[in-house]
Design a protein around this motif. Sequence first.
Motif, PDB file in Angstrom:
ATOM      1  N   PRO A  92     -41.564 -37.584  35.610  1.00 57.65           N
ATOM      2  CA  PRO A  92     -42.690 -37.765  34.689  1.00 57.65           C
ATOM      3  C   PRO A  92     -43.003 -39.244  34.498  1.00 57.65           C
ATOM      4  CG  PRO A  92     -40.719 -37.123  33.487  1.00 57.65           C
ATOM      5  CD  PRO A  92     -40.391 -37.042  34.952  1.00 57.65           C
ATOM      6  N   MET A  93     -44.235 -39.502  34.116  1.00 61.04           N
ATOM      7  CA  MET A  93     -44.672 -40.877  33.860  1.00 61.04           C
ATOM      8  C   MET A  93     -44.079 -41.349  32.521  1.00 61.04           C
ATOM      9  SD  MET A  93     -46.613 -41.567  36.461  1.00 61.04           S
ATOM     10  CE  MET A  93     -47.589 -42.970  36.055  1.00 61.04           C
ATOM     11  N   VAL A  94     -43.576 -42.591  32.506  1.00 64.18           N
ATOM     12  CA  VAL A  94     -43.037 -43.178  31.267  1.00 64.18           C
ATOM     13  C   VAL A  94     -43.606 -44.579  31.099  1.00 64.18           C
ATOM     14  CG1 VAL A  94     -40.883 -41.856  31.263  1.00 64.18           C
ATOM     15  CG2 VAL A  94     -40.969 -44.033  32.449  1.00 64.18           C
ATOM     16  N   ASP A  95     -43.723 -45.008  29.831  1.00 68.92           N
ATOM     17  CA  ASP A  95     -44.165 -46.366  29.530  1.00 68.92           C
ATOM     18  C   ASP A  95     -42.953 -47.285  29.569  1.00 68.92           C
ATOM     19  OD1 ASP A  95     -46.873 -45.777  29.032  1.00 68.92           O
ATOM     20  OD2 ASP A  95     -46.342 -45.008  27.053  1.00 68.92           O
ATOM     21  N   CYS A  96     -43.144 -48.478  30.092  1.00 72.42           N
ATOM     22  CA  CYS A  96     -42.055 -49.445  30.186  1.00 72.42           C
ATOM     23  C   CYS A  96     -41.706 -49.948  28.791  1.00 72.42           C
ATOM     24  CB  CYS A  96     -42.455 -50.608  31.086  1.00 72.42           C
ATOM     25  SG  CYS A  96     -41.150 -51.854  31.243  1.00 72.42           S
ATOM     26  N   ALA A  97     -40.413 -49.971  28.495  1.00 74.33           N
ATOM     27  CA  ALA A  97     -39.930 -50.461  27.204  1.00 74.33           C
ATOM     28  C   ALA A  97     -39.755 -51.980  27.226  1.00 74.33           C
ATOM     29  CB  ALA A  97     -38.605 -49.791  26.856  1.00 74.33           C
ATOM     30  N   GLY A  98     -40.004 -52.616  28.357  1.00 72.51           N
ATOM     31  CA  GLY A  98     -39.814 -54.061  28.476  1.00 72.51           C
ATOM     32  C   GLY A  98     -40.996 -54.879  27.982  1.00 72.51           C
ATOM     33  N   GLY A  99     -42.076 -54.237  27.578  1.00 69.84           N
ATOM     34  CA  GLY A  99     -43.206 -54.957  27.018  1.00 69.84           C
ATOM     35  C   GLY A  99     -44.286 -55.328  28.021  1.00 69.84           C
ATOM     36  N   ASN A 120     -46.363 -53.170  29.533  1.00 70.82           N
ATOM     37  CA  ASN A 120     -47.429 -52.157  29.463  1.00 70.82           C
ATOM     38  C   ASN A 120     -47.638 -51.405  30.773  1.00 70.82           C
ATOM     39  OD1 ASN A 120     -47.979 -52.697  26.772  1.00 70.82           O
ATOM     40  ND2 ASN A 120     -49.399 -54.338  27.313  1.00 70.82           N
ATOM     41  N   ARG A 121     -46.631 -51.339  31.615  1.00 73.14           N
ATOM     42  CA  ARG A 121     -46.728 -50.574  32.859  1.00 73.14           C
ATOM     43  C   ARG A 121     -46.309 -49.131  32.611  1.00 73.14           C
ATOM     44  NH1 ARG A 121     -43.720 -54.743  36.824  1.00 73.14           N
ATOM     45  NH2 ARG A 121     -45.448 -56.181  37.087  1.00 73.14           N
ATOM     46  N   VAL A 122     -46.891 -48.241  33.403  1.00 69.29           N
ATOM     47  CA  VAL A 122     -46.496 -46.846  33.420  1.00 69.29           C
ATOM     48  C   VAL A 122     -45.918 -46.592  34.797  1.00 69.29           C
ATOM     49  CG1 VAL A 122     -47.309 -44.474  33.198  1.00 69.29           C
ATOM     50  CG2 VAL A 122     -48.337 -46.268  31.811  1.00 69.29           C
ATOM     51  N   PHE A 123     -44.764 -45.922  34.836  1.00 67.58           N
ATOM     52  CA  PHE A 123     -44.104 -45.718  36.123  1.00 67.58           C
ATOM     53  C   PHE A 123     -43.319 -44.421  36.091  1.00 67.58           C
ATOM     54  CE2 PHE A 123     -41.235 -47.853  33.327  1.00 67.58           C
ATOM     55  CZ  PHE A 123     -39.982 -47.358  33.615  1.00 67.58           C
ATOM     56  N   ARG A 124     -42.798 -44.046  37.265  1.00 73.36           N
ATOM     57  CA  ARG A 124     -41.951 -42.849  37.386  1.00 73.36           C
ATOM     58  C   ARG A 124     -40.545 -43.306  37.736  1.00 73.36           C
ATOM     59  NH1 ARG A 124     -45.223 -38.247  38.037  1.00 73.36           N
ATOM     60  NH2 ARG A 124     -47.347 -38.732  38.666  1.00 73.36           N
ATOM     61  N   GLN A 125     -39.573 -42.772  37.006  1.00 73.53           N
ATOM     62  CA  GLN A 125     -38.195 -43.132  37.273  1.00 73.53           C
ATOM     63  C   GLN A 125     -37.309 -42.011  36.765  1.00 73.53           C
ATOM     64  OE1 GLN A 125     -37.185 -47.084  36.215  1.00 73.53           O
ATOM     65  NE2 GLN A 125     -34.999 -46.714  36.232  1.00 73.53           N
ATOM     66  N   PRO A 126     -36.225 -41.688  37.479  1.00 74.11           N
ATOM     67  CA  PRO A 126     -35.388 -40.568  37.047  1.00 74.11           C
ATOM     68  C   PRO A 126     -34.687 -40.827  35.714  1.00 74.11           C
ATOM     69  CG  PRO A 126     -34.380 -41.689  38.896  1.00 74.11           C
ATOM     70  CD  PRO A 126     -35.740 -42.277  38.708  1.00 74.11           C
ATOM     71  N   GLU A 127     -34.353 -42.046  35.424  1.00 74.06           N
ATOM     72  CA  GLU A 127     -33.675 -42.361  34.169  1.00 74.06           C
ATOM     73  C   GLU A 127     -34.061 -43.763  33.732  1.00 74.06           C
ATOM     74  OE1 GLU A 127     -29.448 -43.821  35.870  1.00 74.06           O
ATOM     75  OE2 GLU A 127     -29.807 -41.665  35.869  1.00 74.06           O
ATOM     76  N   GLY A 128     -33.979 -44.027  32.458  1.00 77.89           N
ATOM     77  CA  GLY A 128     -34.312 -45.343  31.931  1.00 77.89           C
ATOM     78  C   GLY A 128     -35.788 -45.478  31.662  1.00 77.89           C
ATOM     79  N   THR A 129     -36.101 -46.479  30.831  1.00 73.64           N
ATOM     80  CA  THR A 129     -37.499 -46.698  30.470  1.00 73.64           C
ATOM     81  C   THR A 129     -37.942 -48.120  30.764  1.00 73.64           C
ATOM     82  OG1 THR A 129     -36.810 -47.199  28.211  1.00 73.64           O
ATOM     83  CG2 THR A 129     -37.464 -44.918  28.676  1.00 73.64           C
ATOM     84  N   TRP A 130     -37.212 -48.823  31.598  1.00 66.50           N
ATOM     85  CA  TRP A 130     -37.578 -50.188  31.973  1.00 66.50           C
ATOM     86  C   TRP A 130     -38.061 -50.178  33.419  1.00 66.50           C
ATOM     87  CZ3 TRP A 130     -36.485 -54.882  29.111  1.00 66.50           C
ATOM     88  CH2 TRP A 130     -35.971 -54.650  27.827  1.00 66.50           C
ATOM     89  N   CYS A 131     -39.184 -50.836  33.698  1.00 66.29           N
ATOM     90  CA  CYS A 131     -39.676 -50.923  35.071  1.00 66.29           C
ATOM     91  C   CYS A 131     -38.798 -51.892  35.870  1.00 66.29           C
ATOM     92  CB  CYS A 131     -41.144 -51.371  35.105  1.00 66.29           C
ATOM     93  SG  CYS A 131     -41.415 -53.098  34.674  1.00 66.29           S
ATOM     94  N   ARG A 132     -38.965 -51.936  37.141  1.00 68.95           N
ATOM     95  CA  ARG A 132     -38.135 -52.765  38.018  1.00 68.95           C
ATOM     96  C   ARG A 132     -38.216 -54.242  37.649  1.00 68.95           C
ATOM     97  NH1 ARG A 132     -40.119 -51.628  43.413  1.00 68.95           N
ATOM     98  NH2 ARG A 132     -41.911 -52.770  42.657  1.00 68.95           N
ATOM     99  N   ASP A 133     -39.436 -54.760  37.402  1.00 67.43           N
ATOM    100  CA  ASP A 133     -39.588 -56.180  37.083  1.00 67.43           C
ATOM    101  C   ASP A 133     -38.959 -56.526  35.742  1.00 67.43           C
ATOM    102  OD1 ASP A 133     -40.911 -56.502  39.475  1.00 67.43           O
ATOM    103  OD2 ASP A 133     -42.916 -56.370  38.575  1.00 67.43           O
ATOM    104  N   CYS A 134     -39.157 -55.670  34.732  1.00 69.36           N
ATOM    105  CA  CYS A 134     -38.570 -55.930  33.410  1.00 69.36           C
ATOM    106  C   CYS A 134     -37.051 -55.821  33.455  1.00 69.36           C
ATOM    107  CB  CYS A 134     -39.150 -54.989  32.362  1.00 69.36           C
ATOM    108  SG  CYS A 134     -40.882 -55.355  31.977  1.00 69.36           S
TER     109      CYS A 134
END
Length: 180
Positions: A138-145, A147-161
């Motif tokens: 599912p799509m999740v909002d990045c918790a790193g600030g 404002n990216r939306v991404f898909r990831q199996p676990e966690g709420t931080w995008c790769r860059d954050c």
Amino acid sequence: MDNAPGAEDRTTTPPESAEPEPSAAPTASSPMPRSGSGSEHHDKAVALLVGLRRSDDRFTLSRRDVRRLTPAVIAWFDNGASATAVHHAMTADVPALVEHPAGFLAYRLRELLPPPLPPSPEVSEGEVPEVEPSSSYPMVDCAGGCNRVFRQPEGTWCRDCRAERDRRTAEAEVVCGRAA
């Protein structure tokens, strides 16, 4: 040799032919005669061929050419092609000079004919075909600030954050490690 038996018969009666002659020649306002094809796609094929001149004047075909090309277009429809696909196959990337448009179209229809579609699985009424579950997350909002939306199996931080967070953590450990 004029006195040969049957000489008069040859000159006064026309030769018998296998095909009966049409009673009247078709006029411009009469519909295109069916060429004996009982195919469900016949009328659609004829309309497509006759209408080619709307997209390119070079493809103004005679009645004879339309009758000759109709079975090839029907073959496309029988193989599951749409009218748009057939039209595109006949009219895409046409050279500037086409001396024999009917021959050109016959070649394209013959050589570019797609294979028939495989039979589709039959679904009875009331039965819903199984849909395989999506392998995406599912799509999740990045918790790193960021404002990216991404898909990831676990966690709420995008790769860059995550990379920025890990870099700052490493710097903090270095600074804290020197102070101690």
